[in-house]
Design an enzyme around this catalytic site. Structure first.
Site, mmCIF file in Angstrom:
data_model
loop_
_atom_site.group_PDB
_atom_site.id
_atom_site.type_symbol
_atom_site.label_atom_id
_atom_site.label_comp_id
_atom_site.label_asym_id
_atom_site.label_seq_id
_atom_site.Cartn_x
_atom_site.Cartn_y
_atom_site.Cartn_z
ATOM 1 N N ASP A 143 37.795 -13.458 25.927
ATOM 2 C CA ASP A 143 37.456 -14.277 24.766
ATOM 3 C C ASP A 143 38.139 -15.635 24.823
ATOM 4 O OD1 ASP A 143 40.070 -13.568 24.124
ATOM 5 O OD2 ASP A 143 39.619 -13.009 22.048
ATOM 6 N N ASP A 201 40.884 -14.709 30.085
ATOM 7 C CA ASP A 201 42.002 -13.805 29.858
ATOM 8 C C ASP A 201 41.509 -12.367 30.011
ATOM 9 O OD1 ASP A 201 40.462 -13.654 27.567
ATOM 10 O OD2 ASP A 201 42.162 -13.497 26.204
ATOM 11 N N SER A 242 44.256 -8.234 25.079
ATOM 12 C CA SER A 242 43.932 -9.629 25.369
ATOM 13 C C SER A 242 44.876 -10.182 26.437
ATOM 14 C CB SER A 242 43.992 -10.445 24.076
ATOM 15 O OG SER A 242 43.544 -11.755 24.264
ATOM 16 N N ASP A 254 40.462 -9.888 28.032
ATOM 17 C CA ASP A 254 39.268 -9.379 27.355
ATOM 18 C C ASP A 254 38.167 -10.422 27.255
ATOM 19 O OD1 ASP A 254 40.660 -10.896 25.392
ATOM 20 O OD2 ASP A 254 39.714 -9.751 23.772
#
Length: 487
Positions: free
Chosen positions: A253, A249, A113, A251
């Site tokens: 999410d 960000d 992340s 990833d």
């Protein structure tokens, strides 16, 4: 792989030896410590915890250079469990979660992340969404069998269906050409959504300018946007005459949404506006969210939780079980969760109980078009409450916890540390970390990160300048307190 000879290993022992353990979202650790053995064992424990014994497991990665190797070990564990590997390639975490939900299969996402470059992680999903804290407990206490052969395999060819399903989710909900005429900048950096996002925005009618693409991985934290990214956005807005800048960000999410001036909107403000656009009746958010969520008066019920999507999801599930209300959730990082089906203009958006970056950015862009205003004008109807956040990196978690415990037990120590800056302490909230309310209306919140050795500070005040000052000075004083404790 020779499965005839096996050895067993306890995940709890593996946590101690490797340092890879559960944080607020998934198992995280130094990339160097996420060996094939560690990742194979975690994936095996997950499959054991959710009783996956037949069919396939969806697997995807972000763009960190360590992610393919970790995925290869997870794929080996899936194959060892007698399951097929449905490899979806490099796609956003919410895209994998949506695909798994549609297919009715478990899923494993390899991603760190927003955490620093030298770290990585694994997120686990069941058909209903993210695993629960109870599932994490089951994984932690699992004992798994490791074969004596190779603990990694070559990844299969990419199945593009998950990417298509995710894009279709939005094309079916937002009207055709709803972004026609908008000039949008996509800050691509190393976001796993960078190409998907361009395709989606252009299909909805926008003209897209690619910005800041890089081959090196950049850990973008939407709650602690760097000074360089603030400067970049302002320059891009002026250079290209943009209506908005969007990003995510690593990833995808957590969103970053910037207005026509290149000013990044705070994630909790994005969440409030998105919930308003979707006409949500019940909202779940974390204890650190801007109090404008209550003060705006737009929602029939607001529930606050500890920080972390599992807590938000748990509270959403409780509200959904009670029935009768459109329920959503969001975090101050901007990640948005949908607990119930949402209808708007005859179009239906299905529930997706995991953080998503694409939905809130599309909602705000559509909202500005429908209202006939610039993106900056969307916030004018909200109460004038402003938040800021930042972090002290390389700050040991145990040090943070010990010092926060000392502060919580001593109003005198709080006054000595912060009183001259913040004023008289009114009350404390220890739901997650230490949240302090002061007589003048300022709010300051310290908590250790659940993903990395960092101390986070959140603040809320009546001006953005004051909120930023509270964060910067609060972190400075906390570091001094830690230095004195070490002396």
């Amino acid at each position: 792989m020779n499965d005839n000879e096996q050895r067993t290993i306890a995940i709890r022992d593996l946590m101690e030896s490797s340092g890879v353990r559960f944080g607020t979202s998934g198992a995280r650790g130094l990339a160097a410590d996420m060996t094939s053995e560690v990742c194979f064992a975690y994936a095996s424990a997950f499959l054991q915890a959710v009783s996956a014994t037949a069919g396939a497991v969806a697997l995807a990665i972000d763009l960190r250079p360590s992610s393919p190797g970790i995925a290869a070990a997870c794929a080996a564990a899936i194959r060892h469990a007698g399951l097929a590997v449905d490899y979806c390639g490099a796609i956003p975490t919410p895209a994998l979660a949506w695909y798994a939900q549609m297919k009715g299969v478990p899923a494993i996402m390899v991603t760190g992340s927003h955490i620093p470059f030298d770290r990585n992680g694994i997120k686990f999903y069941w058909t209903s969404g993210e695993i629960t804290k109870a599932d994490e407990g089951n994984i932690t206490h699992a004992v798994v069998a490791l074969p004596s052969g190779e603990l990694a395999i070559d990844l299969p060819a990419v199945n593009p269906e998950a990417r298509r399903c995710y894009i279709d989710r939005y094309l079916c909900f937002f009207p055709e050409q709803c972004l026609d005429g908008m000039m949008l900048g996509v800050y691509e950096h190393s976001s796993v959504a960078r190409d998907l996002l361009r395709d989606l925005l252009e299909t909805l009618g926008a003209s897209v300018v690619s910005l800041g693409r890089t081959d090196a991985f950049v850990p973008i934290d939407t709650e602690a946007v760097s000074h360089d990214d603030v400067e970049r956005a302002s320059g891009w807005a002026g250079q290209y005459g943009l209506d908005a800048i969007v990003s995510t960000d690593g990833d995808a999410d957590r969103p970053l949404v910037g207005d026509e001036r290149g000013q990044w909107l705070r994630g909790d403000i994005v969440g409030i506006l998105c919930a308003q656009y979707l006409r949500a009746q019940a909202v779940v958010t974390t204890v650190s969210c801007n109090t404008a969520v209550e003060r705006c008066g737009a929602f029939g019920e607001v529930v606050r939780t500890s920080i972390g999507s599992p807590y938000v999801i748990e509270a959403m599930e409780t509200l959904v079980a009670a029935g009768g209300r459109t329920t959503v959730g969001f975090e101050p990082n901007g990640g948005f969760l949908v607990g119930t089906a949402i209808e708007k203009a005859g179009r239906i958006l299905g529930p997706l109980p995991t953080r998503d970056a694409v939905l809130p950015m599309l909602c705000l862009l559509s909202m500005s078009r429908e209202k006939g205003c610039r993106l900056s004008g969307l916030t004018l109807g909200l109460p004038p409450r402003f938040t800021a956040s930042d972090r002290a990196q390389d700050f040991p978690t145990e040090t943070s916890r010990r010092l926060l415990s000392e502060l919580a037990s001593s109003v005198t120590l709080i006054d000595e540390l912060l009183g001259c800056l913040y004023g008289k302490l009114v009350r404390l909230d220890q739901t997650d970390g230490l949240r302090m309310f002061f007589a003048g209306g300022d709010i300051v919140h310290f908590r250790p990160s659940g993903n990395a050795p960092e101390l986070r500070c959140y603040a809320e005040s009546e001006t953005p300048e004051r909120a930023k000052e509270l964060v910067l000075e609060g972190l400075r004083r906390f570091k001094l307190l830690a230095d004195r404790a070490r002396a």
